[in-house]
Design an enzyme around this catalytic site. Sequence first.
Site, PDB file in Angstrom:
ATOM      1  CB  VAL A   1     -49.030 -30.136  58.637  1.00 37.04           C
ATOM      2  CG1 VAL A   1     -47.804 -30.323  57.756  1.00 37.04           C
ATOM      3  CG2 VAL A   1     -49.546 -31.485  59.123  1.00 37.04           C
TER       4      VAL A   1
ATOM      5  CB  ALA B   1     -45.418 -29.240  62.541  1.00 35.88           C
ATOM      6  CD  GLU B   2     -42.739 -27.640  55.646  1.00 33.73           C
ATOM      7  OE1 GLU B   2     -41.844 -27.516  54.796  1.00 33.73           O
ATOM      8  OE2 GLU B   2     -43.811 -28.234  55.428  1.00 33.73           O
ATOM      9  CB  SER B   3     -43.848 -22.435  60.668  1.00 38.60           C
ATOM     10  OG  SER B   3     -44.717 -22.290  59.571  1.00 38.60           O
TER      11      SER B   3
ATOM     12  CB  SER C   1     -38.522 -24.486  58.303  1.00 32.14           C
ATOM     13  OG  SER C   1     -39.042 -25.555  57.564  1.00 32.14           O
TER      14      SER C   1
END
Length: 141
Positions: free
Chosen positions: A60, A63-65, A68
């Site tokens: 996760v 994925a967020e990196s 964003s």
Amino acid sequence: MIMDKKAKLDYFNNSVSKDTLMETLSIKYTDVGDDFLVAQMPVNSKVHQPMGLLHGGATVALAESVGSFASNLFIDHNTHEVRGIEISANHLKSKKDGVITATARPIHKGRTTHLWEIKITDEVGNLISLCKLTNIILLKK
């Protein structure tokens, strides 16, 4: 200033990621286009859960990196900034070692929100996780 593809990747990997979670997890941005951003992360003991498998939280974080940073490609940094407000992940396959690749593609790019689909795959294209990230686009104060 408009950056070419190589300059963007160098900026993500060196300037922005230094001394951050991305550096800690060895996340490297590998490709960027008009509607996608790709990053890779090694799977080793640094990102394992106690049973010796890839930790869902590390997946996760990858994925967020990538999601964003992808939103950051579409904003004016002089006036706006990006914040993640929701992420969901479906972990479909486990992994013990190797490399995983995250590819973020937009589902929606509005004025105030961006919605990204991030597919996490292994070296042979197996889908490891499927994530969705919602980012809010804020005016800088």
